[in-house]
Design a protein around this motif. Structure first.
Motif, PDB file in Angstrom:
ATOM      1  N   LEU A  38     -13.923  10.099   0.552  1.00  0.00           N
ATOM      2  CA  LEU A  38     -13.347  10.701  -0.651  1.00  0.00           C
ATOM      3  C   LEU A  38     -14.311  11.699  -1.287  1.00  0.00           C
ATOM      4  O   LEU A  38     -13.882  12.708  -1.859  1.00  0.00           O
ATOM      5  CB  LEU A  38     -12.972   9.611  -1.655  1.00  0.00           C
ATOM      6  CG  LEU A  38     -11.748   8.758  -1.307  1.00  0.00           C
ATOM      7  CD1 LEU A  38     -11.577   7.631  -2.317  1.00  0.00           C
ATOM      8  CD2 LEU A  38     -10.486   9.623  -1.250  1.00  0.00           C
ATOM      9  N   ILE A  39     -15.600  11.421  -1.177  1.00  0.00           N
ATOM     10  CA  ILE A  39     -16.596  12.357  -1.730  1.00  0.00           C
ATOM     11  C   ILE A  39     -16.514  13.691  -0.994  1.00  0.00           C
ATOM     12  O   ILE A  39     -16.552  14.763  -1.621  1.00  0.00           O
ATOM     13  CB  ILE A  39     -18.017  11.768  -1.628  1.00  0.00           C
ATOM     14  CG1 ILE A  39     -18.166  10.593  -2.597  1.00  0.00           C
ATOM     15  CG2 ILE A  39     -19.066  12.836  -1.937  1.00  0.00           C
ATOM     16  CD1 ILE A  39     -19.473   9.848  -2.469  1.00  0.00           C
ATOM     17  N   PHE A  40     -16.368  13.652   0.333  1.00  0.00           N
ATOM     18  CA  PHE A  40     -16.241  14.895   1.097  1.00  0.00           C
ATOM     19  C   PHE A  40     -14.957  15.632   0.725  1.00  0.00           C
ATOM     20  O   PHE A  40     -14.938  16.861   0.607  1.00  0.00           O
ATOM     21  CB  PHE A  40     -16.277  14.598   2.603  1.00  0.00           C
ATOM     22  CG  PHE A  40     -17.651  14.306   3.133  1.00  0.00           C
ATOM     23  CD1 PHE A  40     -18.588  15.324   3.249  1.00  0.00           C
ATOM     24  CD2 PHE A  40     -18.008  13.017   3.504  1.00  0.00           C
ATOM     25  CE1 PHE A  40     -19.861  15.056   3.734  1.00  0.00           C
ATOM     26  CE2 PHE A  40     -19.276  12.740   3.991  1.00  0.00           C
ATOM     27  CZ  PHE A  40     -20.211  13.764   4.096  1.00  0.00           C
ATOM     28  N   GLY A  41     -13.870  14.873   0.527  1.00  0.00           N
ATOM     29  CA  GLY A  41     -12.626  15.502   0.101  1.00  0.00           C
ATOM     30  C   GLY A  41     -12.751  16.129  -1.275  1.00  0.00           C
ATOM     31  O   GLY A  41     -12.253  17.239  -1.525  1.00  0.00           O
ATOM     32  N   ILE A 359     -17.641   8.441  -8.333  1.00  0.00           N
ATOM     33  CA  ILE A 359     -17.277   8.546  -9.743  1.00  0.00           C
ATOM     34  C   ILE A 359     -18.157   9.561 -10.456  1.00  0.00           C
ATOM     35  O   ILE A 359     -17.687  10.369 -11.269  1.00  0.00           O
ATOM     36  CB  ILE A 359     -17.362   7.161 -10.423  1.00  0.00           C
ATOM     37  CG1 ILE A 359     -16.286   6.233  -9.853  1.00  0.00           C
ATOM     38  CG2 ILE A 359     -17.216   7.283 -11.934  1.00  0.00           C
ATOM     39  CD1 ILE A 359     -16.345   4.816 -10.384  1.00  0.00           C
ATOM     40  N   ALA A 360     -19.454   9.560 -10.145  1.00  0.00           N
ATOM     41  CA  ALA A 360     -20.362  10.523 -10.766  1.00  0.00           C
ATOM     42  C   ALA A 360     -20.000  11.945 -10.350  1.00  0.00           C
ATOM     43  O   ALA A 360     -20.014  12.869 -11.178  1.00  0.00           O
ATOM     44  CB  ALA A 360     -21.805  10.205 -10.374  1.00  0.00           C
ATOM     45  N   ALA A 361     -19.665  12.135  -9.074  1.00  0.00           N
ATOM     46  CA  ALA A 361     -19.299  13.471  -8.589  1.00  0.00           C
ATOM     47  C   ALA A 361     -17.984  13.935  -9.208  1.00  0.00           C
ATOM     48  O   ALA A 361     -17.825  15.115  -9.542  1.00  0.00           O
ATOM     49  CB  ALA A 361     -19.190  13.456  -7.060  1.00  0.00           C
ATOM     50  N   PHE A 362     -17.044  13.028  -9.365  1.00  0.00           N
ATOM     51  CA  PHE A 362     -15.748  13.352  -9.968  1.00  0.00           C
ATOM     52  C   PHE A 362     -15.942  13.875 -11.384  1.00  0.00           C
ATOM     53  O   PHE A 362     -15.274  14.817 -11.823  1.00  0.00           O
ATOM     54  CB  PHE A 362     -14.871  12.100  -9.965  1.00  0.00           C
ATOM     55  CG  PHE A 362     -13.410  12.361 -10.218  1.00  0.00           C
ATOM     56  CD1 PHE A 362     -12.696  13.222  -9.411  1.00  0.00           C
ATOM     57  CD2 PHE A 362     -12.760  11.719 -11.250  1.00  0.00           C
ATOM     58  CE1 PHE A 362     -11.340  13.457  -9.632  1.00  0.00           C
ATOM     59  CE2 PHE A 362     -11.416  11.943 -11.484  1.00  0.00           C
ATOM     60  CZ  PHE A 362     -10.702  12.807 -10.673  1.00  0.00           C
ATOM     61  N   SER A 363     -16.867  13.256 -12.102  1.00  0.00           N
ATOM     62  CA  SER A 363     -17.162  13.693 -13.468  1.00  0.00           C
ATOM     63  C   SER A 363     -17.959  14.997 -13.472  1.00  0.00           C
ATOM     64  O   SER A 363     -17.674  15.908 -14.250  1.00  0.00           O
ATOM     65  CB  SER A 363     -17.943  12.600 -14.201  1.00  0.00           C
ATOM     66  OG  SER A 363     -18.319  13.022 -15.488  1.00  0.00           O
ATOM     67  N   LEU A 402      -5.401   6.268 -13.459  1.00  0.00           N
ATOM     68  CA  LEU A 402      -5.569   6.060 -12.021  1.00  0.00           C
ATOM     69  C   LEU A 402      -6.826   6.736 -11.497  1.00  0.00           C
ATOM     70  O   LEU A 402      -7.358   6.371 -10.450  1.00  0.00           O
ATOM     71  CB  LEU A 402      -4.346   6.593 -11.265  1.00  0.00           C
ATOM     72  CG  LEU A 402      -3.025   5.853 -11.485  1.00  0.00           C
ATOM     73  CD1 LEU A 402      -1.892   6.592 -10.796  1.00  0.00           C
ATOM     74  CD2 LEU A 402      -3.109   4.420 -10.986  1.00  0.00           C
ATOM     75  N   PHE A 403      -7.317   7.729 -12.237  1.00  0.00           N
ATOM     76  CA  PHE A 403      -8.439   8.532 -11.756  1.00  0.00           C
ATOM     77  C   PHE A 403      -9.699   8.393 -12.598  1.00  0.00           C
ATOM     78  O   PHE A 403     -10.792   8.682 -12.128  1.00  0.00           O
ATOM     79  CB  PHE A 403      -8.036  10.012 -11.695  1.00  0.00           C
ATOM     80  CG  PHE A 403      -6.861  10.277 -10.813  1.00  0.00           C
ATOM     81  CD1 PHE A 403      -7.015  10.433  -9.452  1.00  0.00           C
ATOM     82  CD2 PHE A 403      -5.581  10.341 -11.348  1.00  0.00           C
ATOM     83  CE1 PHE A 403      -5.926  10.662  -8.621  1.00  0.00           C
ATOM     84  CE2 PHE A 403      -4.484  10.574 -10.530  1.00  0.00           C
ATOM     85  CZ  PHE A 403      -4.654  10.730  -9.161  1.00  0.00           C
ATOM     86  N   ILE A 404      -9.542   7.983 -13.852  1.00  0.00           N
ATOM     87  CA  ILE A 404     -10.684   7.829 -14.747  1.00  0.00           C
ATOM     88  C   ILE A 404     -10.735   6.368 -15.178  1.00  0.00           C
ATOM     89  O   ILE A 404      -9.797   5.854 -15.790  1.00  0.00           O
ATOM     90  CB  ILE A 404     -10.578   8.752 -15.978  1.00  0.00           C
ATOM     91  CG1 ILE A 404     -10.501  10.214 -15.531  1.00  0.00           C
ATOM     92  CG2 ILE A 404     -11.766   8.560 -16.906  1.00  0.00           C
ATOM     93  CD1 ILE A 404     -10.321  11.200 -16.665  1.00  0.00           C
ATOM     94  N   ALA A 405     -11.825   5.679 -14.855  1.00  0.00           N
ATOM     95  CA  ALA A 405     -11.903   4.237 -15.060  1.00  0.00           C
ATOM     96  C   ALA A 405     -12.020   3.860 -16.531  1.00  0.00           C
ATOM     97  O   ALA A 405     -11.596   2.783 -16.938  1.00  0.00           O
ATOM     98  CB  ALA A 405     -13.088   3.670 -14.281  1.00  0.00           C
ATOM     99  N   VAL A 449      -9.931   4.885  -8.942  1.00  0.00           N
ATOM    100  CA  VAL A 449     -11.362   4.787  -9.249  1.00  0.00           C
ATOM    101  C   VAL A 449     -11.587   3.486 -10.009  1.00  0.00           C
ATOM    102  O   VAL A 449     -11.450   3.433 -11.228  1.00  0.00           O
ATOM    103  CB  VAL A 449     -11.834   5.992 -10.082  1.00  0.00           C
ATOM    104  CG1 VAL A 449     -13.332   5.897 -10.345  1.00  0.00           C
ATOM    105  CG2 VAL A 449     -11.508   7.285  -9.374  1.00  0.00           C
ATOM    106  N   ASN A 450     -11.894   2.425  -9.296  1.00  0.00           N
ATOM    107  CA  ASN A 450     -12.063   1.111  -9.902  1.00  0.00           C
ATOM    108  C   ASN A 450     -13.487   0.627  -9.657  1.00  0.00           C
ATOM    109  O   ASN A 450     -13.818   0.213  -8.535  1.00  0.00           O
ATOM    110  CB  ASN A 450     -11.058   0.122  -9.314  1.00  0.00           C
ATOM    111  CG  ASN A 450     -10.992  -1.170 -10.103  1.00  0.00           C
ATOM    112  OD1 ASN A 450     -11.975  -1.585 -10.708  1.00  0.00           O
ATOM    113  ND2 ASN A 450      -9.845  -1.810 -10.115  1.00  0.00           N
ATOM    114  N   PRO A 451     -14.342   0.655 -10.667  1.00  0.00           N
ATOM    115  CA  PRO A 451     -15.742   0.274 -10.442  1.00  0.00           C
ATOM    116  C   PRO A 451     -15.935  -1.185 -10.079  1.00  0.00           C
ATOM    117  O   PRO A 451     -16.985  -1.567  -9.561  1.00  0.00           O
ATOM    118  CB  PRO A 451     -16.410   0.605 -11.784  1.00  0.00           C
ATOM    119  CG  PRO A 451     -15.303   0.569 -12.785  1.00  0.00           C
ATOM    120  CD  PRO A 451     -14.087   1.065 -12.055  1.00  0.00           C
TER     121      PRO A 451
END
Length: 510
Positions: A38-41, A359-363, A402-405, A449-451
């Motif tokens: 998912l990080i690569f995507g 999660i860090a990359a998404f932010s 669904l995307f932000i925890a 994104v579920n920590p």
């Protein structure tokens, strides 16, 4: 109490959809590998958006926020310098490690086994499910720590009664996670959200203040409403369809021994002593654990230090029970018990590394902000009013979940847009906050994104070794859909009846 650590079978009577969901989900890669993919995507998406100079406008500061590419020089520098920090600072990591030390001691000394035996012989069996669900709702007092502590205990209770442990785990987790923020007491979430709402409301009315009790009527009623319906869903749908748990197990249905009862009594006295000391440190004016700036409890070391306090509590009662029951004969025994429990987190620690980076990359790429602001602008542009507008707002908040925890992070992004918008339509900001809360929680258990996902999988693997993401999703999907219907039905009923959401807080400003 021992658990089967090997594969076990269940008689699966669930519908074809849930069985298919489990089979397909379990064919997915290991969660650690899945999140690396998912990080690569995400990196590819961020590169495309950045090349097109896509930007978002922060709803509060109104500053342009550009999408940043992970494949850029800046992205490479960020990843190389922040990779370790992303892992170490991942919020659930330290909390789970610390609580595992305390909970592990409680379990290994035999305290949990004795407590479950006593509960089984004290609480009528027909009320066990409802009792667990109510306790799960009330555990919100411990904030995210409740997610770590309560569902595994619920699984152990069901397991010890010969019922399917997955069902105990699932109904407890649903009450905590899908029923998030519903509580009889005023908890940290009430304080946090009301502060964010007040800030947004002042855009329209500088004198408007939303207090932590302004949603209390709605949330208090929600606890009993949701608990009753969740019990019905559990006993009439989920448990019959899960079938009988066929793992080789030791079911502790016999009454606790005399030594266990006396040890439990000693642990009870230590609990009272711990609570008494805690009250002395919190209740009096100017007490040590009160907020040194305001003198109150919100924002105090007591609230911020709930995890260390829980650890000290588990340590106190675990040592008391273990020494009295003679399962702890030296300090080495206690250390070995805690070491054994931490050793079981090895798989969790690997999975968390990948999830923390994603999660860090998404932010960091600002894609999460883009999704939130773009959706908010769309809802604002379609110009709907009344109940349809509120329901669309709730659905959008749910989509964001669904995307932000973090629910507070979502509300921080959405409130500056929607609170002023609905206030201008005549709605009280506390009522808008209720709409967000009712629309935010249902799908928490199945969010992308579920920590806490690694922790959930580790718990399930104790009872079924081959458990994977599919097992978890098929288990929680009925609860996610049920809570979706229950929350929306409750909100619509409340809206149509025109009921106040808190003391002296109507739905409308005029």
């Amino acid at each position: 109490m021992s658990h089967p650590s090997y594969a076990s079978d269940t008689t699966d009577n669930r519908g074809s959809f849930l069985r298919s969901l489990e089979v397909i989900g379990n064919k997915l890669p290991n969660p650690a590998i899945l999140f690396l993919l998912l990080i690569f995507g995400l990196a590819a998406l961020s590169a495309v958006l950045a090349s097109q100079n896509v930007t978002a406008i922060h709803p509060l500061t109104h500053k342009l926020i550009p999408i940043k590419s992970l494949f850029s020089q800046e992205g490479l520098h960020w990843f190389m310098t922040d990779m370790v920090k992303n892992y170490i600072n991942f919020p659930p990591l330290g909390m789970i490690l610390v609580l595992t030390l305390g909970i592990g001691l409680v379990e290994k000394t035999g305290l949990m086994e004795s407590l479950i035996k006593t509960a089984i012989h004290t609480i009528p069996k027909r009320f066990i499910t409802f009792t667990i669900i109510i306790m799960s709702f009330m555990s919100h007092l411990a904030s995210d720590a409740a997610i770590v502590v309560v569902p595994p205990i619920a699984a152990m209770v069901f397991y010890s009664m010969g019922r399917h442990p997955f069902v105990g785990f699932a109904c407890s987790l649903a009450a905590i996670y899908s029923g998030f923020t519903a509580n009889i007491l005023i908890v940290t979430t009430d304080v946090l959200l009301s502060g964010i709402t007040t800030q947004a409301a002042k855009i329209v009315d500088p004198n408007m203040i939303v207090t932590p009790v302004d949603n209390w009527y709605f949330m208090c009623f929600a606890v009993f409403y949701l608990a009753i319906l969740t019990t019905i869903v559990t006993e009439k749908f989920v448990e019959p369809r899960m079938g009988k748990y066929m793992g080789e197990q030791t079911v502790f249905l016999e009454k606790p021994s005399g030594l266990q009862l006396s040890s439990l009594k000693a642990a009870g006295w230590s609990t009272l002593a711990f609570v008494a000391i805690l009250v002395a440190l919190v209740a009096p004016e100017g007490a040590l654990l009160r907020n040194p700036e305001t003198g109150g409890i919100p924002g105090s070391p007591f609230i911020k230090g709930i995890v260390p306090l829980l650890f000290l509590f588990f340590l106190t009662v675990g040592l008391t029970y273990g020494i009295k029951a003679r399962t702890i004969k030296s300090g080495d025994d206690a250390v070995k018990m805690m070491t054994e429990c931490v050793r079981g987190l090895a798989g969790f620690l690997v999975m968390v590394f990948a999830i923390a980076q994603f999660i860090a990359a998404f932010s960091w790429t600002n894609i999460s902000t883009l999704i939130a602001t773009s959706g908010a602008d769309f809802l604002k542009s379609i110009g709907m009013t009344g109940l349809p507008a509120l329901l669309c707002f709730m659905l959008f908040g749910q989509f964001m979940g669904l995307f932000i925890a973090s629910g507070s992070a979502i509300w921080s992004l959405l409130s500056p847009v929607f609170v002023p918008m609905f206030m201008l339509l005549g709605y009280h900001p506390a009522f808008i906050q209720v709409a967000f809360r009712a629309g935010d929680g249902a799908f928490n258990t199945i969010q992308v994104v579920n920590p806490f996902l690694p922790l959930f999988l580790e718990t399930l693997k104790k009872y079924k070794e081959e458990s994977g993401i599919g097992t978890y999703l098929s288990l929680m999907m009925p609860y996610a859909l049920s809570f979706f219907a229950m929350w929306y039905a409750l909100f619509i009923f409340w809206y149509l009846m025109g009921l106040p959401v808190g003391p002296g807080v109507p739905q409308r400003l005029w």
